[in-house]
Design an enzyme around this catalytic site. Structure first.
Site, PDB file in Angstrom:
ATOM      1  N   GLY A   1      82.092 111.507  95.143  1.00  0.00           N
ATOM      2  CA  GLY A   1      82.693 112.384  96.158  1.00  0.00           C
ATOM      3  C   GLY A   1      82.290 111.957  97.559  1.00  0.00           C
ATOM      4  O   GLY A   1      81.669 110.904  97.763  1.00  0.00           O
TER       5      GLY A   1
ATOM      6  N   PHE B   1      87.301 114.789  89.662  1.00  0.00           N
ATOM      7  CA  PHE B   1      88.196 115.905  89.993  1.00  0.00           C
ATOM      8  C   PHE B   1      88.598 115.825  91.468  1.00  0.00           C
ATOM      9  O   PHE B   1      89.782 115.835  91.802  1.00  0.00           O
ATOM     10  CB  PHE B   1      87.524 117.253  89.660  1.00  0.00           C
ATOM     11  CG  PHE B   1      88.326 118.438  90.126  1.00  0.00           C
ATOM     12  CD1 PHE B   1      89.688 118.529  89.870  1.00  0.00           C
ATOM     13  CD2 PHE B   1      87.728 119.475  90.832  1.00  0.00           C
ATOM     14  CE1 PHE B   1      90.450 119.616  90.305  1.00  0.00           C
ATOM     15  CE2 PHE B   1      88.478 120.564  91.277  1.00  0.00           C
ATOM     16  CZ  PHE B   1      89.840 120.632  91.009  1.00  0.00           C
TER      17      PHE B   1
ATOM     18  N   VAL C   1      79.747 117.396  84.266  1.00  0.00           N
ATOM     19  CA  VAL C   1      78.398 117.997  84.217  1.00  0.00           C
ATOM     20  C   VAL C   1      78.314 119.241  83.356  1.00  0.00           C
ATOM     21  O   VAL C   1      77.210 119.691  83.051  1.00  0.00           O
ATOM     22  CB  VAL C   1      77.818 118.381  85.604  1.00  0.00           C
ATOM     23  CG1 VAL C   1      77.171 117.246  86.308  1.00  0.00           C
ATOM     24  CG2 VAL C   1      78.778 119.171  86.436  1.00  0.00           C
TER      25      VAL C   1
ATOM     26  N   LEU D   1      75.072 117.071  92.846  1.00  0.00           N
ATOM     27  CA  LEU D   1      76.106 117.354  93.858  1.00  0.00           C
ATOM     28  C   LEU D   1      77.444 117.714  93.223  1.00  0.00           C
ATOM     29  O   LEU D   1      78.392 118.036  93.949  1.00  0.00           O
ATOM     30  CB  LEU D   1      76.313 116.122  94.760  1.00  0.00           C
ATOM     31  CG  LEU D   1      75.414 115.988  95.997  1.00  0.00           C
ATOM     32  CD1 LEU D   1      73.949 115.925  95.640  1.00  0.00           C
ATOM     33  CD2 LEU D   1      75.793 114.726  96.781  1.00  0.00           C
TER      34      LEU D   1
ATOM     35  N   GLY E   1      67.882 120.969  82.381  1.00  0.00           N
ATOM     36  CA  GLY E   1      67.416 120.628  81.027  1.00  0.00           C
ATOM     37  C   GLY E   1      67.016 119.166  80.963  1.00  0.00           C
ATOM     38  O   GLY E   1      65.974 118.802  80.396  1.00  0.00           O
TER      39      GLY E   1
ATOM     40  N   TYR F   1      82.857 130.010  93.912  1.00  0.00           N
ATOM     41  CA  TYR F   1      81.997 128.995  94.535  1.00  0.00           C
ATOM     42  C   TYR F   1      80.675 129.632  94.976  1.00  0.00           C
ATOM     43  O   TYR F   1      79.596 129.164  94.596  1.00  0.00           O
ATOM     44  CB  TYR F   1      82.734 128.411  95.732  1.00  0.00           C
ATOM     45  CG  TYR F   1      82.023 127.283  96.446  1.00  0.00           C
ATOM     46  CD1 TYR F   1      81.903 126.023  95.860  1.00  0.00           C
ATOM     47  CD2 TYR F   1      81.500 127.465  97.727  1.00  0.00           C
ATOM     48  CE1 TYR F   1      81.278 124.982  96.535  1.00  0.00           C
ATOM     49  CE2 TYR F   1      80.875 126.418  98.407  1.00  0.00           C
ATOM     50  CZ  TYR F   1      80.771 125.184  97.811  1.00  0.00           C
ATOM     51  OH  TYR F   1      80.148 124.146  98.469  1.00  0.00           O
TER      52      TYR F   1
ATOM     53  N   TYR G   1      63.759 127.723  86.242  1.00  0.00           N
ATOM     54  CA  TYR G   1      63.240 126.533  85.539  1.00  0.00           C
ATOM     55  C   TYR G   1      61.935 126.060  86.184  1.00  0.00           C
ATOM     56  O   TYR G   1      61.034 125.561  85.495  1.00  0.00           O
ATOM     57  CB  TYR G   1      64.266 125.394  85.542  1.00  0.00           C
ATOM     58  CG  TYR G   1      65.182 125.405  84.344  1.00  0.00           C
ATOM     59  CD1 TYR G   1      66.236 126.307  84.257  1.00  0.00           C
ATOM     60  CD2 TYR G   1      64.994 124.507  83.293  1.00  0.00           C
ATOM     61  CE1 TYR G   1      67.080 126.321  83.160  1.00  0.00           C
ATOM     62  CE2 TYR G   1      65.840 124.513  82.188  1.00  0.00           C
ATOM     63  CZ  TYR G   1      66.878 125.425  82.127  1.00  0.00           C
ATOM     64  OH  TYR G   1      67.704 125.430  81.032  1.00  0.00           O
TER      65      TYR G   1
ATOM     66  N   THR H   1      79.568 119.776 106.663  1.00  0.00           N
ATOM     67  CA  THR H   1      79.283 118.361 106.939  1.00  0.00           C
ATOM     68  C   THR H   1      80.602 117.588 106.953  1.00  0.00           C
ATOM     69  O   THR H   1      81.509 117.909 106.187  1.00  0.00           O
ATOM     70  CB  THR H   1      78.335 117.820 105.848  1.00  0.00           C
ATOM     71  OG1 THR H   1      77.191 118.678 105.799  1.00  0.00           O
ATOM     72  CG2 THR H   1      77.885 116.407 106.137  1.00  0.00           C
TER      73      THR H   1
HETATM   74  P1  NAD Z   1      83.531 116.445  97.054  1.00  0.00           P
HETATM   75  O1  NAD Z   1      84.575 117.315  96.461  1.00  0.00           O
HETATM   76  O2  NAD Z   1      83.951 115.264  97.859  1.00  0.00           O
HETATM   77  O3  NAD Z   1      82.507 115.937  95.947  1.00  0.00           O
HETATM   78  C1  NAD Z   1      82.230 116.627  94.764  1.00  0.00           C
HETATM   79  C2  NAD Z   1      82.189 115.616  93.636  1.00  0.00           C
HETATM   80  O4  NAD Z   1      81.856 116.288  92.413  1.00  0.00           O
HETATM   81  C3  NAD Z   1      83.533 114.925  93.414  1.00  0.00           C
HETATM   82  O5  NAD Z   1      83.350 113.546  93.280  1.00  0.00           O
HETATM   83  C4  NAD Z   1      84.039 115.557  92.121  1.00  0.00           C
HETATM   84  O6  NAD Z   1      84.931 114.721  91.410  1.00  0.00           O
HETATM   85  C5  NAD Z   1      82.739 115.828  91.405  1.00  0.00           C
HETATM   86  N1  NAD Z   1      82.856 116.896  90.391  1.00  0.00           N
HETATM   87  C6  NAD Z   1      83.425 118.109  90.520  1.00  0.00           C
HETATM   88  N2  NAD Z   1      83.323 118.805  89.379  1.00  0.00           N
HETATM   89  C7  NAD Z   1      82.645 118.008  88.510  1.00  0.00           C
HETATM   90  C8  NAD Z   1      82.235 118.144  87.160  1.00  0.00           C
HETATM   91  N3  NAD Z   1      82.489 119.266  86.454  1.00  0.00           N
HETATM   92  N4  NAD Z   1      81.567 117.114  86.572  1.00  0.00           N
HETATM   93  C9  NAD Z   1      81.310 115.972  87.260  1.00  0.00           C
HETATM   94  N5  NAD Z   1      81.702 115.777  88.527  1.00  0.00           N
HETATM   95  C10 NAD Z   1      82.350 116.787  89.146  1.00  0.00           C
HETATM   96  O7  NAD Z   1      82.615 117.410  97.956  1.00  0.00           O
HETATM   97  P2  NAD Z   1      81.365 117.077  98.885  1.00  0.00           P
HETATM   98  O8  NAD Z   1      81.692 117.580 100.224  1.00  0.00           O
HETATM   99  O9  NAD Z   1      80.924 115.681  98.713  1.00  0.00           O
HETATM  100  O10 NAD Z   1      80.273 118.062  98.263  1.00  0.00           O
HETATM  101  C11 NAD Z   1      79.234 117.606  97.407  1.00  0.00           C
HETATM  102  C12 NAD Z   1      78.301 118.760  97.103  1.00  0.00           C
HETATM  103  O11 NAD Z   1      77.743 119.284  98.308  1.00  0.00           O
HETATM  104  C13 NAD Z   1      78.988 119.940  96.405  1.00  0.00           C
HETATM  105  O12 NAD Z   1      78.119 120.446  95.423  1.00  0.00           O
HETATM  106  C14 NAD Z   1      79.182 120.946  97.513  1.00  0.00           C
HETATM  107  O13 NAD Z   1      79.178 122.266  97.028  1.00  0.00           O
HETATM  108  C15 NAD Z   1      77.964 120.669  98.393  1.00  0.00           C
HETATM  109  N6  NAD Z   1      78.215 121.077  99.789  1.00  0.00           N
HETATM  110  C16 NAD Z   1      79.027 120.325 100.608  1.00  0.00           C
HETATM  111  C17 NAD Z   1      79.253 120.743 101.901  1.00  0.00           C
HETATM  112  C18 NAD Z   1      80.113 119.940 102.857  1.00  0.00           C
HETATM  113  O14 NAD Z   1      80.330 120.392 103.993  1.00  0.00           O
HETATM  114  N7  NAD Z   1      80.599 118.786 102.511  1.00  0.00           N
HETATM  115  C19 NAD Z   1      78.673 121.942 102.378  1.00  0.00           C
HETATM  116  C20 NAD Z   1      77.894 122.681 101.503  1.00  0.00           C
HETATM  117  C21 NAD Z   1      77.655 122.244 100.216  1.00  0.00           C
END
Ligand code: NAD
Ligand code: UDP
Length: 313
Positions: free
Chosen positions: A11, A35, A58, A72, A101, A144, A158, A174
């Protein structure tokens, strides 16, 4: 050399983190179900013999001998996480259980990518980690917000029950290259609209605020957080305290792109937080004086350049 698992590694944030971890001489396993991420985000890493890309979800247990885990995996933009809300909850909750786990079995350290959304539509400003939040448990964002809140609970449980070494990062908005051009997040939306001279979609009156951090500042904070002593678990806010209204952001993007776009006003989505700004005192104290070094204007230009070839959508 450490072996490090990055879930959601294909991602936006995950791909930058994988790059940085490899550049520091680590072995990286990037796990993703694609996804919202894609192979194209990590294609430049595939020839590195210390990089392994695994298609995996995951919500299903995963076994590997690793030293550290960055968890992530989870869609992050409202349109993506609301597309299949049940799956979003499963990803956060079952994903956390599976990664905790694994961490327990192999004695790895595990970092959770939590979010400022745990504060919901905050009633205190700026937000400190001690604030419990103001979250609607049954609204459109709850899959979410509550999924991430439950994941934090699991991490702490944990840690206390099984002595798993945990770190919880509450990430604020971000931005940067490799954000998906059509995932509906405000920075990518405004840039793509401006580059196409299309109307800029302001939700509500545009006076709601967000604080935007550039991706490299976050990756630096992730690594520093992972390396803190075991007795520092977080949660810790990671964000850039400079706060802007969405109208200010739109004006900046129009100016930097030289666009002819006009603003149009659309209804504010339900439960859209009215204000958001991190208090980062705790991060500064525990992450060796970390604070974001990148100013929005500087890196917006860079991000606009990234979107130029992708903007014809
Ligand atoms: P993104 O959507 O680009 O990345 C998320 C990644 O997780 C993707 O590659 C997606 O394919 C993968 N994914 C989703 N469901 C999955 C599953 N069930 N199994 C395996 N892979 C799965 O988003 P991002 O901006 O890179 O965010 C990454 C993490 O950081 C997330 O957990 C998000 O909640 C957290 N976050 C991001 C921000 C932001 O501003 N970018 C802010 C707060 C939190
Ligand atoms: N927003 C907007 N126009 C858009 C996309 C988003 O005005 O085209 C607003 C949205 O209503 C919110 C803010 O920008 O108030 C940030 O939205 P985003 O989806 O990027 O992140 P989040 O709401 O999760 O912080």
């Amino acid at each position: 050399m450490k072996r490090i698992l990055v879930t959601g590694g294909a991602g936006f944030l995950g791909s930058h983190l994988c790059e940085r971890l490899l550049s520091e001489g680590n072995e990286v396993i990037c796990l993703d179900n694609f996804f919202t991420g894609s192979r194209s985000n990590v294609v430049h890493l595939l020839s590195n013999p210390y990089f392994e890309l695994v298609r995996h979800d995951v919500t299903v247990p995963f076994y590997a001998e690793v030293d550290e885990i960055y968890n992530l995996a989870c869609p992050a933009s409202p349109i993506h996480y609301q597309y299949n809300p049940i799956k979003t909850v499963k990803t956060s909750v079952m994903g956390a259980i599976n990664m905790l786990g694994l961490a327990k079995r192999v004695k790895a350290k595990v970092l959770q990518a939590s979010t400022s959304e745990v504060y919901g539509d905050p009633l205190i400003h700026p937000q400190t980690e001690s604030y419990w939040g103001n979250v609607n448990p049954i609204g459109p964002r709850s899959c979410y917000d509550e999924g991430k809140r439950c994941a934090e609970t699991l991490f702490v449980n944990y840690h206390e029950q099984n002595k798993v070494r945990i770190k919880i990062a509450r990430i604020f908005n971000t931005y940067g290259p490799r954000m998906s051009p059509n995932d509906g997040r405000v920075v990518s939306n405004f840039i793509v609209q401006a580059l196409n001279n299309k109307d800029i979609t302001i939700f509500g009156d545009g006076k709601q605020t967000r604080s935007f951090m550039y991706v490299s500042d976050l990756v630096e904070a992730f690594i520093r957080l992972m390396n803190t002593p075991d007795n520092f678990t977080g949660p810790v806010n990671l964000g850039n305290p400079s706060e802007f209204t969405m109208l200010e952001l739109a004006e900046k993007v129009i100016k930097l792109t030289g666009s002819k776009s006009k603003l149009i006003y659309l209804p504010l989505p339900q439960d859209d937080p009215t204000q958001r700004q991190p208090d980062i005192s705790l991060a500064k104290k525990h992450l060796n004086g970390w604070s974001p070094s990148v100013k929005l204007d500087d890196r917006l230009i860079h991000t606009i350049e990234y979107f130029k070839p992708l903007s014809n959508i």
